[in-house]
Scaffold this motif. Sequence first.
Motif, PDB file in Angstrom:
ATOM      1  N   LEU A 182      22.950  -0.474  33.127  1.00 48.81           N
ATOM      2  CA  LEU A 182      21.534  -0.512  33.062  1.00 48.81           C
ATOM      3  C   LEU A 182      21.133  -0.629  31.393  1.00 48.81           C
ATOM      4  CD1 LEU A 182      20.102   2.276  35.071  1.00 48.81           C
ATOM      5  CD2 LEU A 182      20.199  -0.122  35.667  1.00 48.81           C
ATOM      6  N   GLY A 183      19.987  -1.052  31.046  1.00 50.97           N
ATOM      7  CA  GLY A 183      19.516  -1.071  29.649  1.00 50.97           C
ATOM      8  C   GLY A 183      20.254  -2.369  28.755  1.00 50.97           C
ATOM      9  N   GLY A 184      20.536  -3.396  29.661  1.00 52.22           N
ATOM     10  CA  GLY A 184      20.886  -4.582  29.119  1.00 52.22           C
ATOM     11  C   GLY A 184      22.253  -4.506  28.114  1.00 52.22           C
ATOM     12  N   LEU A 185      23.056  -3.680  28.402  1.00 53.01           N
ATOM     13  CA  LEU A 185      24.011  -3.445  27.457  1.00 53.01           C
ATOM     14  C   LEU A 185      25.029  -4.715  27.735  1.00 53.01           C
ATOM     15  CD1 LEU A 185      25.086   0.417  28.012  1.00 53.01           C
ATOM     16  CD2 LEU A 185      23.814  -0.558  26.017  1.00 53.01           C
ATOM     17  N   ASP A 186      25.699  -5.070  26.477  1.00 49.62           N
ATOM     18  CA  ASP A 186      26.571  -6.207  26.570  1.00 49.62           C
ATOM     19  C   ASP A 186      28.090  -5.373  26.426  1.00 49.62           C
ATOM     20  OD1 ASP A 186      26.671  -5.340  23.954  1.00 49.62           O
ATOM     21  OD2 ASP A 186      26.387  -7.251  23.265  1.00 49.62           O
ATOM     22  N   PHE A 187      29.072  -6.256  26.195  1.00 46.63           N
ATOM     23  CA  PHE A 187      30.517  -5.552  26.429  1.00 46.63           C
ATOM     24  C   PHE A 187      30.542  -4.611  25.148  1.00 46.63           C
ATOM     25  CE2 PHE A 187      31.680  -9.860  28.242  1.00 46.63           C
ATOM     26  CZ  PHE A 187      31.791  -9.072  29.607  1.00 46.63           C
ATOM     27  N   ASN A 188      30.004  -5.042  23.834  1.00 47.81           N
ATOM     28  CA  ASN A 188      30.097  -4.188  22.812  1.00 47.81           C
ATOM     29  C   ASN A 188      29.524  -2.976  22.862  1.00 47.81           C
ATOM     30  OD1 ASN A 188      28.730  -3.747  19.758  1.00 47.81           O
ATOM     31  ND2 ASN A 188      30.938  -3.739  19.918  1.00 47.81           N
ATOM     32  N   GLY A 189      28.080  -3.187  23.732  1.00 49.00           N
ATOM     33  CA  GLY A 189      27.220  -1.980  23.731  1.00 49.00           C
ATOM     34  C   GLY A 189      27.974  -0.927  24.627  1.00 49.00           C
ATOM     35  N   VAL A 190      28.714  -1.280  25.613  1.00 50.23           N
ATOM     36  CA  VAL A 190      29.329  -0.242  26.642  1.00 50.23           C
ATOM     37  C   VAL A 190      30.187   0.512  25.692  1.00 50.23           C
ATOM     38  CG1 VAL A 190      31.016  -0.193  28.449  1.00 50.23           C
ATOM     39  CG2 VAL A 190      28.970  -1.749  28.817  1.00 50.23           C
ATOM     40  N   GLU A 245      22.646   5.135  31.283  1.00 53.98           N
ATOM     41  CA  GLU A 245      22.701   3.863  31.625  1.00 53.98           C
ATOM     42  C   GLU A 245      24.091   3.275  32.159  1.00 53.98           C
ATOM     43  OE1 GLU A 245      21.915   2.498  27.780  1.00 53.98           O
ATOM     44  OE2 GLU A 245      19.639   2.520  28.247  1.00 53.98           O
ATOM     45  N   ILE A 246      25.080   4.149  32.162  1.00 50.76           N
ATOM     46  CA  ILE A 246      26.474   3.725  32.896  1.00 50.76           C
ATOM     47  C   ILE A 246      26.542   4.627  33.998  1.00 50.76           C
ATOM     48  CG2 ILE A 246      28.685   3.778  32.463  1.00 50.76           C
ATOM     49  CD1 ILE A 246      27.874   3.028  29.333  1.00 50.76           C
ATOM     50  N   ILE A 247      26.497   6.024  33.886  1.00 51.67           N
ATOM     51  CA  ILE A 247      26.516   6.692  35.119  1.00 51.67           C
ATOM     52  C   ILE A 247      24.865   6.921  35.591  1.00 51.67           C
ATOM     53  CG2 ILE A 247      27.092   8.947  36.071  1.00 51.67           C
ATOM     54  CD1 ILE A 247      29.025   9.371  33.620  1.00 51.67           C
ATOM     55  N   THR A 248      24.600   5.690  36.297  1.00 51.06           N
ATOM     56  CA  THR A 248      23.387   5.763  36.755  1.00 51.06           C
ATOM     57  C   THR A 248      22.695   6.547  37.979  1.00 51.06           C
ATOM     58  OG1 THR A 248      23.530   3.788  38.212  1.00 51.06           O
ATOM     59  CG2 THR A 248      23.303   3.156  35.861  1.00 51.06           C
ATOM     60  N   ILE A 249      21.548   6.614  38.160  1.00 48.90           N
ATOM     61  CA  ILE A 249      20.986   6.967  39.177  1.00 48.90           C
ATOM     62  C   ILE A 249      21.626   6.712  40.631  1.00 48.90           C
ATOM     63  CG2 ILE A 249      18.926   5.833  39.809  1.00 48.90           C
ATOM     64  CD1 ILE A 249      19.006   9.619  39.343  1.00 48.90           C
ATOM     65  N   ARG A 250      21.759   5.414  40.640  1.00 48.06           N
ATOM     66  CA  ARG A 250      22.539   4.992  41.939  1.00 48.06           C
ATOM     67  C   ARG A 250      23.885   5.575  42.070  1.00 48.06           C
ATOM     68  NH1 ARG A 250      25.108  -1.044  42.340  1.00 48.06           N
ATOM     69  NH2 ARG A 250      26.066  -0.964  44.206  1.00 48.06           N
ATOM     70  N   HIS A 251      24.576   5.699  40.986  1.00 45.72           N
ATOM     71  CA  HIS A 251      26.096   6.359  40.930  1.00 45.72           C
ATOM     72  C   HIS A 251      25.666   7.859  41.732  1.00 45.72           C
ATOM     73  CE1 HIS A 251      26.873   3.643  37.938  1.00 45.72           C
ATOM     74  NE2 HIS A 251      28.178   3.460  38.558  1.00 45.72           N
ATOM     75  N   MET A 252      24.618   8.359  41.331  1.00 43.23           N
ATOM     76  CA  MET A 252      24.550   9.824  41.665  1.00 43.23           C
ATOM     77  C   MET A 252      23.937   9.813  43.094  1.00 43.23           C
ATOM     78  SD  MET A 252      25.481  10.945  38.759  1.00 43.23           S
ATOM     79  CE  MET A 252      25.317  12.711  39.225  1.00 43.23           C
ATOM     80  N   GLU A 253      23.209   8.867  43.427  1.00 40.41           N
ATOM     81  CA  GLU A 253      22.619   8.613  44.811  1.00 40.41           C
ATOM     82  C   GLU A 253      23.809   8.349  45.803  1.00 40.41           C
ATOM     83  OE1 GLU A 253      19.704   5.692  45.615  1.00 40.41           O
ATOM     84  OE2 GLU A 253      19.347   6.564  47.624  1.00 40.41           O
ATOM     85  N   VAL A 304      16.930  -7.228  31.755  1.00 38.62           N
ATOM     86  CA  VAL A 304      17.529  -5.920  31.551  1.00 38.62           C
ATOM     87  C   VAL A 304      17.044  -4.964  32.476  1.00 38.62           C
ATOM     88  CG1 VAL A 304      16.835  -4.328  29.798  1.00 38.62           C
ATOM     89  CG2 VAL A 304      17.344  -6.487  28.828  1.00 38.62           C
ATOM     90  N   TYR A 305      17.987  -4.346  33.298  1.00 38.17           N
ATOM     91  CA  TYR A 305      17.535  -3.586  34.168  1.00 38.17           C
ATOM     92  C   TYR A 305      17.420  -2.163  33.934  1.00 38.17           C
ATOM     93  CZ  TYR A 305      19.202  -7.323  37.295  1.00 38.17           C
ATOM     94  OH  TYR A 305      19.106  -8.662  38.297  1.00 38.17           O
TER      95      TYR A 305
END
Lengths: 176, 471
Positions: free
Chosen positions: B24-32, B297-305, B5-6
């Motif tokens: 992030l947050g260990g989401l699986d397909f259904n979680g997304v 957890e989907i639009i993460t800080i890495r996307h922003m960076e 879980v990242y």
Amino acid sequence: MSKVHGALAEFANPAELYHACEKVRDAGYNDWDSHSPFPIHGIEKAMGFAWSRVPWFALVFGLTGAAGGFALQVWISTVASPLVISGKPLLSWPAYVPVTFELGIICTAIGTLGGMCLLNRLPAFYHWLFHSKRFESATDDGFFISIESTDSKWDSAGTSAFLESLGASHVELVEG
Amino acid sequence: MTTKVYTEADQLRGDVHVRAPLVLGGLDFNGVTEKIAAVIEKPDKRWFAALAFSLALLSIYGVCIVIVVWEGIGVWGNRAPVYWGWPIVNFVFWIGIGHAGTLISAILFLFRQKWRTGINRSAEAMTLFAVVCALSFPTIHVGRIWLLYWFAPLPNQMDVWPNFRSPLLWDFFAVSVYGSVSALFWFTGCVPDFATMRDRADTQLKRIAYGAVALGWRGSNRHWHNYEVAYLILAGISTPLVLSVHSIVSFDFATSQLPGWHTTIFPPYFVAGAIFSGFGMVMTLLIPSRKIFDLEEIITIRHMENMCKIILLTGTMVGYAYGMEFFIAWYGQNPYESFAFVNRAFGPYAWAYWIMISCNVFIPQVFWIKKFRTTPWIMFIISIFVNIGMWFERFVIIVTSLTADFLPSSWGYFSPTIIDVGCFVGSFGLFGTLYCLFVRFVPQVSITEVKVVMEQADPHWEGYHLAEEGH
């Protein structure tokens, strides 16, 4: 009277679906498909179908659009409305490039999407698979193989047993 | 078969040996699916506030448009020598903003930049709405809007045809093709997600509405194959398209004889500025949006960076273009040209010029520092500066060149009227209303494409092999 349209088998994840597809392909079925919430990398090999024909639609539409756009401008500037503007020749073709390009692009886009819909037989608001409640997860996290009863190798019990032998977590005959 | 879980902390640590995950947050397909669909299914109170505010601004625009059409365009500040005032400034401003969406969806797709999947849907929607706002300005600027069809090459009783040697006509084609292709591209991307919404629908109305736009999509892999090829072709043609649109917009200026406009650097300089402003607007929208709708957890800080890095790059390119314009003005030894640039920086509009330089060139340089690239509220403030700076860029280009051309006797000073201000502010209402409606009815992150970049989506992922060996 309800009719059996085909069999639907559910698999746990993309890897299991991929390997099951290879086996259905090798068993010689024709009227079958696999369903997943997203495209699975390399599945066209596992399912054994040919490369898409969508690019041909794009090419033909794109060239037609660009040629038509160029011809339109030539005709307007030399025949329909031959007006000398800032001393340029009537057939000042370099000035026609932007509009030719744009019309080529829009026609390519329409051809690509139209071709994709045509090859996929979409829109298709009815499909026998929609009778299955379980199939709703195919757009969420479900991975399925469906075999149609029109297939030459179809036999209700045998096909179901075959799908179960591939490691399906659930197999059903879809009626409606 | 368990996956690690990242968290955001893992991304910020910046381990160079491990590529930071995009979900992030260990989401699986259904979680997304649940996470993204929840935005639509459980409306947030703040959404209603945003919609009400946007509608209020939109009504200002509506009133101003009625006044402009009824009274004529004399209600604007457009006077000799500036007949291209705020309406064209606003047009170029909005069309520039409309570049980020297709850049993200097409160019980043071709470069296999997987992080685009978190932001492409909302960026494309933003593009469409920015193009709508952009097109509204030339539409009302023609004055007699009922004669707008004269732009199109249609047979008519006057036997008059459009002049295909005019960049203004190229512009009409470029912007309308760009809008149409962006809409088609966006809709194609939405189809599988509409199918997801159809299959989750809890009322008959939703099932029919989403079912109609989902075209009967059933996740067939034979369909996915044609779909992916079609998507690739659309990305391929949208790439030159997105570069061509602002190039052609810049031809409106560059093909004229006016000092300050008549330069060959305009097309690349406009494109860089357009991408810069577009990413600025994407950040302005996404930073509150990912917070309000719980999509961090989907639009993460890495996307922003990553977006900050693009802003830094394109802002610096724009700065280079500003510098190069001055160099050529001096090097070319044309007295009118060199006057135009000295007048920009030190003349009556020096205030606007230095706002532009500060917002576009100096302020984004803070993104060299990682801390600033990863702190949302700082990014938000800087993205606002980018938007302001890019509006002033268009203002500077258009107004300084028009107010002081060859003949000093025809020089002037441009001032906007209240209707000008109303139209500009009101256009944000149009944009905001469309964006609010989009967020409410369309999955604002591509459910499908986010799943594709998760490692579990690969049938040959090592996790599956480990599970098999474990039997």
